[in-house]
Every structure is written in C-alpha cells, then in structure tokens.
Design an enzyme around this catalytic site. Structure first.
Site, PDB file in Angstrom:
ATOM      1  CE  LYS A 101      -2.648  -4.138  -4.037  1.00 42.26           C
ATOM      2  NZ  LYS A 101      -3.283  -2.914  -3.585  1.00 42.26           N
ATOM      3  NE  ARG A 157      -5.652   6.823  -2.420  1.00 38.28           N
ATOM      4  CZ  ARG A 157      -5.519   5.648  -2.994  1.00 38.28           C
ATOM      5  NH1 ARG A 157      -5.580   5.545  -4.286  1.00 38.28           N
ATOM      6  NH2 ARG A 157      -5.340   4.558  -2.267  1.00 38.28           N
ATOM      7  CG  HIS A 209       1.671   6.057  -6.487  1.00 42.09           C
ATOM      8  ND1 HIS A 209       1.267   5.289  -7.552  1.00 42.09           N
ATOM      9  CD2 HIS A 209       1.043   5.540  -5.401  1.00 42.09           C
ATOM     10  CE1 HIS A 209       0.443   4.344  -7.136  1.00 42.09           C
ATOM     11  NE2 HIS A 209       0.278   4.474  -5.837  1.00 42.09           N
ATOM     12  CB  SER A 223      -2.778   1.728  -9.318  1.00 42.76           C
ATOM     13  OG  SER A 223      -1.699   2.510  -8.895  1.00 42.76           O
TER      14      SER A 223
HETATM   15  P1  ADP Z   1      -0.682  -0.398  -1.587  1.00 42.42           P
HETATM   16  O1  ADP Z   1      -1.043  -1.672  -2.277  1.00 42.42           O
HETATM   17  O2  ADP Z   1       0.391  -0.548  -0.551  1.00 42.42           O
HETATM   18  O3  ADP Z   1      -1.812   0.435  -1.074  1.00 42.42           O
HETATM   19  P2  ADP Z   1      -0.438   1.534  -3.705  1.00 42.42           P
HETATM   20  O4  ADP Z   1       0.518   1.496  -4.834  1.00 42.42           O
HETATM   21  O5  ADP Z   1      -1.881   1.409  -4.030  1.00 42.42           O
HETATM   22  O6  ADP Z   1       0.068   0.401  -2.741  1.00 42.42           O
HETATM   23  O7  ADP Z   1      -0.255   2.860  -2.872  1.00 42.42           O
HETATM   24  C1  ADP Z   1       0.961   3.142  -2.200  1.00 42.42           C
HETATM   25  C2  ADP Z   1       0.717   4.305  -1.248  1.00 42.42           C
HETATM   26  O8  ADP Z   1       0.424   5.473  -1.998  1.00 42.42           O
HETATM   27  C3  ADP Z   1      -0.453   4.110  -0.285  1.00 42.42           C
HETATM   28  O9  ADP Z   1      -0.115   4.702   0.954  1.00 42.42           O
HETATM   29  C4  ADP Z   1      -1.580   4.870  -0.952  1.00 42.42           C
HETATM   30  O10 ADP Z   1      -2.552   5.305  -0.018  1.00 42.42           O
HETATM   31  C5  ADP Z   1      -0.799   6.044  -1.535  1.00 42.42           C
HETATM   32  N1  ADP Z   1      -1.493   6.646  -2.665  1.00 42.42           N
HETATM   33  C6  ADP Z   1      -1.959   6.045  -3.777  1.00 42.42           C
HETATM   34  N2  ADP Z   1      -2.547   6.924  -4.617  1.00 42.42           N
HETATM   35  C7  ADP Z   1      -2.460   8.141  -3.999  1.00 42.42           C
HETATM   36  C8  ADP Z   1      -2.903   9.470  -4.324  1.00 42.42           C
HETATM   37  N3  ADP Z   1      -3.580   9.720  -5.447  1.00 42.42           N
HETATM   38  N4  ADP Z   1      -2.649  10.464  -3.447  1.00 42.42           N
HETATM   39  C9  ADP Z   1      -1.988  10.195  -2.291  1.00 42.42           C
HETATM   40  N5  ADP Z   1      -1.552   8.973  -1.914  1.00 42.42           N
HETATM   41  C10 ADP Z   1      -1.775   7.958  -2.755  1.00 42.42           C
END
Ligand code: ADP
Length: 162
Positions: free
Chosen positions: A41, A90, A17, A128
């Site tokens: 979720k 990703r 992130h 995460s």
């Molecule tokens: P959501 O529940 O909206 O997917 P996340 O916290 O899982 O929220 O992710 C927020 C954003 O960050 C999303 O666009 C996700 O694809 C991106 N993201 C999460 N991990 C990574 C990573 N390792 N590299 C690039 N983008 C990421």
C-alpha cells in the site's frame, strides 16, 4: 527463550502501536518490531523514516529491537528464530483480517503462533491513516503519538510546529 515479532507498516508509529509493543515486550524474552520494507500500500514515510521513528520510540524498552523486512512475514519470523507473531486488534474488522491472515500463515508456517493483543480502551480509535488525515486538516494529534512523530508529521504536511 521465546522471541516474538511485531510486524506492521507503522506509517507512522502511534501510541496504540507502542501500547502493544510495551505489553508484548513484557510477555516475551525478546520482541523484534519489524517494519514492512515494501508494503502493498502507498505510504507517507520511507522505510528508513518509519524504522527511525520506531527506534526512537522504543529506546526505553531493553528487550526490543527494530528491523525492516521484505517478503513473507512468517519467513522473516523463521529467519530470526521467532516462534510468535504479535498483532493488535481494535475492532471487529481487524479481527476478520487477522483471522484470514492467521489461517494462511498457519498453512505456510505451522510452527509460528499468532498472539493478538486487544487494544487498550484509550487507543481504540487510533490508526495511522486516520491520524494522518486529522493532522493534515490541522487537528491536534500531539497526545496520540510520541513528540518526535508529531514533529515528523508536521514537517511532512508543511505545518507550523506546535
Ligand atoms: P498493518 O499495515 O500491518 O496493519 P499497522 O502499522 O497499521 O500495519 O498496524 C500494525 C499492527 O498494529 C496491526 O496488528 C494493527 O491492528 C495494530 N494496531 C494499530 N493501531 C493499533 C491500536 N491503536 N491499538 C492496538 N493495535 C493497533
């Protein structure tokens, strides 16, 4: 001035992130990292905790601020005068989900543009949810998250601090 929002659940924030946040902050005048207040979720950290962990992680980026939000992401973007919505990609499954959401968002708010950043190679495998699983089972996640996040995770799982 171009403002962008970077929405997510950030449960918790990872180095993946932060890579996206750093890169987006370099491209836009202002980046607002917005943390879903009531996501659809079940999450491990409360909104307050997720916001605090994120705030501590981005103190080094001057044009970034962190806020919780509820409701539609595009409505929040309009409220804070952001024209751009930032997301990270990703893998192909991320693309399919983002593409679907982008089409819906465009219908709801044609004035907001989506900008997707490709993950950096070293962060491609970080999510995460996988991180929490690995941590719970005793895996060393210390180089995948900021130090204070590793501490918060260990506390949640009742693990000894490394
Ligand atoms: P959501 O529940 O909206 O997917 P996340 O916290 O899982 O929220 O992710 C927020 C954003 O960050 C999303 O666009 C996700 O694809 C991106 N993201 C999460 N991990 C990574 C990573 N390792 N590299 C690039 N983008 C990421």
């Amino acid at each position: 001035m171009t403002s962008a929002i970077y929405p997510g659940s950030f449960d918790p924030v990872t180095n993946g992130h932060l890579d996206i946040a750093n890169r987006a902050a370099a491209l836009f005048d202002e980046l607002i990292i917005c943390v879903y207040d009531v996501p659809l979720k079940s999450l491990m950290f409360s909104t307050r905790e997720r916001v605090d962990l994120m705030k501590k992680s981005v103190t080094h980026i001057p044009n970034v601020r962190v806020e919780p939000y509820t409701g539609l992401t595009v409505t929040f973007a309009q409220k804070v005068n952001a024209r751009v919505l930032v997301r990270g990609l990703r893998m192909s499954s991320d693309f399919e989900r983002e593409f679907e959401m982008a089409l819906m968002n465009k219908k709801l708010a044609p004035d907001i543009e989506l900008v997707c950043f490709m993950t950096s190679l070293e962060y491609q495998f970080i999510s995460s949810s996988l991180l929490k699983e690995a941590c719970q089972l005793g895996g060393d996640i210390s180089n995948l998250v900021p130090k204070h996040v590793a501490v918060a995770l260990a506390e949640k799982f009742g693990l000894p601090q490394k």
